[in-house]
Design a protein around this motif. Sequence first.
Motif, short mmCIF file in Angstrom:
data_model
loop_
_atom_site.label_atom_id
_atom_site.label_comp_id
_atom_site.label_asym_id
_atom_site.label_seq_id
_atom_site.Cartn_x
_atom_site.Cartn_y
_atom_site.Cartn_z
N GLU A 185 0.81 -1.22 0.00
CA GLU A 185 0.00 0.00 0.00
C GLU A 185 0.85 1.27 0.00
OE1 GLU A 185 -3.37 0.35 -0.18
OE2 GLU A 185 -3.41 -1.81 -0.60
N LEU A 186 1.96 1.24 0.69
CA LEU A 186 2.76 2.47 0.86
C LEU A 186 3.89 2.60 -0.16
CD1 LEU A 186 3.01 2.57 4.75
CD2 LEU A 186 1.32 3.67 3.28
N GLU A 187 4.15 1.56 -0.90
CA GLU A 187 5.25 1.62 -1.88
C GLU A 187 5.07 2.73 -2.90
OE1 GLU A 187 7.78 -1.44 -4.77
OE2 GLU A 187 5.86 -2.04 -3.88
N PRO A 188 3.85 2.98 -3.42
CA PRO A 188 3.71 4.08 -4.39
C PRO A 188 4.01 5.46 -3.81
CG PRO A 188 1.82 2.58 -4.52
CD PRO A 188 2.60 2.21 -3.29
N LEU A 189 3.98 5.59 -2.48
CA LEU A 189 4.26 6.89 -1.86
C LEU A 189 5.75 7.17 -1.75
CD1 LEU A 189 1.63 6.80 1.03
CD2 LEU A 189 1.39 7.80 -1.25
N ILE A 190 6.56 6.13 -1.98
CA ILE A 190 8.02 6.30 -1.89
C ILE A 190 8.55 6.64 -3.27
CG2 ILE A 190 10.20 5.20 -1.26
CD1 ILE A 190 8.61 3.33 0.54
N CYS A 191 9.04 7.80 -3.42
CA CYS A 191 9.55 8.24 -4.73
C CYS A 191 10.77 9.14 -4.51
CB CYS A 191 8.48 8.98 -5.53
SG CYS A 191 7.82 10.43 -4.71
N LEU A 192 11.64 9.13 -5.48
CA LEU A 192 12.84 9.96 -5.42
C LEU A 192 12.57 11.32 -6.04
CD1 LEU A 192 15.63 7.40 -6.40
CD2 LEU A 192 15.02 8.22 -4.11
N ALA A 193 13.16 12.31 -5.45
CA ALA A 193 13.05 13.66 -6.02
C ALA A 193 13.89 13.75 -7.29
CB ALA A 193 13.53 14.68 -4.99
N PRO A 194 13.55 14.63 -8.20
CA PRO A 194 14.35 14.79 -9.43
C PRO A 194 15.80 15.11 -9.10
CG PRO A 194 12.27 15.95 -9.61
CD PRO A 194 12.35 15.51 -8.19
N ARG A 195 16.69 14.77 -10.05
CA ARG A 195 18.11 14.96 -9.82
C ARG A 195 18.45 16.42 -9.51
NH1 ARG A 195 22.06 11.55 -8.64
NH2 ARG A 195 21.22 10.10 -10.21
N GLU A 196 17.77 17.35 -10.14
CA GLU A 196 18.05 18.77 -9.88
C GLU A 196 17.70 19.14 -8.44
OE1 GLU A 196 16.25 17.59 -12.31
OE2 GLU A 196 17.63 17.82 -14.02
N VAL A 197 16.59 18.62 -7.94
CA VAL A 197 16.19 18.92 -6.56
C VAL A 197 17.17 18.30 -5.58
CG1 VAL A 197 14.35 18.63 -4.85
CG2 VAL A 197 13.76 19.09 -7.25
N GLN A 198 17.65 17.11 -5.90
CA GLN A 198 18.63 16.46 -5.03
C GLN A 198 19.91 17.29 -4.93
OE1 GLN A 198 19.37 12.39 -6.09
NE2 GLN A 198 17.19 11.91 -6.36
N ARG A 199 20.40 17.76 -6.05
CA ARG A 199 21.63 18.56 -6.04
C ARG A 199 21.43 19.89 -5.31
NH1 ARG A 199 23.58 17.76 -12.37
NH2 ARG A 199 24.14 15.53 -12.19
N GLN A 200 20.23 20.42 -5.42
CA GLN A 200 19.96 21.70 -4.77
C GLN A 200 20.03 21.58 -3.25
OE1 GLN A 200 16.19 23.37 -5.87
NE2 GLN A 200 16.41 25.17 -4.52
N HIS A 201 19.56 20.45 -2.71
CA HIS A 201 19.54 20.27 -1.26
C HIS A 201 20.68 19.40 -0.75
CE1 HIS A 201 15.54 22.11 -0.79
NE2 HIS A 201 15.23 21.52 -1.95
N MET A 202 21.61 19.06 -1.59
CA MET A 202 22.73 18.21 -1.19
C MET A 202 23.73 19.00 -0.35
SD MET A 202 25.26 15.99 -3.65
CE MET A 202 23.87 15.09 -4.34
N PRO A 203 24.26 18.42 0.74
CA PRO A 203 25.27 19.11 1.55
C PRO A 203 26.52 19.41 0.71
CG PRO A 203 24.38 17.22 2.72
CD PRO A 203 23.86 17.13 1.32
N PRO A 204 27.21 20.47 1.02
CA PRO A 204 28.40 20.85 0.23
C PRO A 204 29.46 19.76 0.17
CG PRO A 204 27.72 22.66 1.64
CD PRO A 204 26.89 21.49 2.04
N ILE A 205 29.65 19.02 1.24
CA ILE A 205 30.66 17.98 1.26
C ILE A 205 30.35 16.87 0.26
CG2 ILE A 205 29.55 16.69 3.11
CD1 ILE A 205 33.34 17.18 2.64
N PHE A 206 29.05 16.60 0.06
CA PHE A 206 28.65 15.60 -0.92
C PHE A 206 28.80 16.15 -2.34
CE2 PHE A 206 26.78 13.64 2.77
CZ PHE A 206 26.87 12.29 2.51
N LYS A 207 28.49 17.42 -2.51
CA LYS A 207 28.66 18.02 -3.85
C LYS A 207 30.11 17.97 -4.30
CE LYS A 207 24.81 21.29 -3.46
NZ LYS A 207 24.41 22.73 -3.45
N LEU A 208 31.03 18.06 -3.28
CA LEU A 208 32.44 18.07 -3.60
C LEU A 208 32.98 16.67 -3.88
CD1 LEU A 208 35.11 19.66 -3.83
CD2 LEU A 208 35.37 19.36 -1.33
N HIS A 209 32.63 15.71 -3.04
CA HIS A 209 33.22 14.38 -3.13
C HIS A 209 32.31 13.34 -3.79
CE1 HIS A 209 36.69 15.55 -0.68
NE2 HIS A 209 35.83 16.15 0.16
N SER A 210 31.00 13.46 -3.63
CA SER A 210 30.08 12.46 -4.18
C SER A 210 28.89 13.16 -4.82
CB SER A 210 29.61 11.50 -3.08
OG SER A 210 30.70 10.87 -2.46
#
Length: 241
Positions: A185-210
């Motif tokens: 029942e809850l599987e359809p509610l689990i979705c990933l945000a678009p790649r652009e949104v992920q990069r926008q909210h990604m911590p700086p350390i991850f943007k640098l190394h991963s």
Amino acid sequence: MKTETTTTNINEEPCTVFVDEGTKCSVHQPSFVHQGTQTEVFDFIDIKQHESTILELYHIIERLTKEVNQLNNQLKEFRFDIDDFKDSASDISFYPGLSDYETLMLCYSIVEESSKNLKYGSYVKQTDDGKIRRRRKSSNFQEFIMVIVQLRLGLLNQDLAYRFKASENTVSLILRTWIRFLRIELEPLICLAPREVQRQHMPPIFKLHSPKTALIIHCTEFKMERPSSLDNQSACYSQYK
């Protein structure tokens, strides 16, 4: 010295006492008269005048006895109820792991209708003939809370059976059914945000190394009871180690 005492058989009659020669005194002394068995007359209460009061008291005692027995039975059947903590944010945060009672009810409302047609044992919702499974002692909401609390605190079946006043077999059946049901029942509610949104909210350390990181998954291993069925044992096998 001559001492002489004279008594009479009449109540409160004077008697003469000789203490010394020439000395004489008179005193009043009660007599000791054997009067046999005396019968006192009592005023008996007419019970008929108080029959209504006695009957009323009898009914009160009978009613209170029934209430005491009912309360004792309720105490024996007392089970864990999340509604007792609806006004306590700390308890709601501890047991279901949610912020407040309203959020808990919002989560339950997602699966409330679907859970009414659960078919226990086959993990398939019954929708064709409309017949619902055998009526259980616990409501759907109580079973939902049982599963959420178990997932949150990792309680064993024996503990849950004591809290919810059910047998361990019933608890095991409810958990197996509801966990697979919630996944569907809850599987359809689990979705990933678009790649652009992920990069926008990604911590700086991850943007640098991963910079390509999308998810961070942390696994925690819990010991569980070993199912008797071999199929269920294989379903519980973990390669995490």
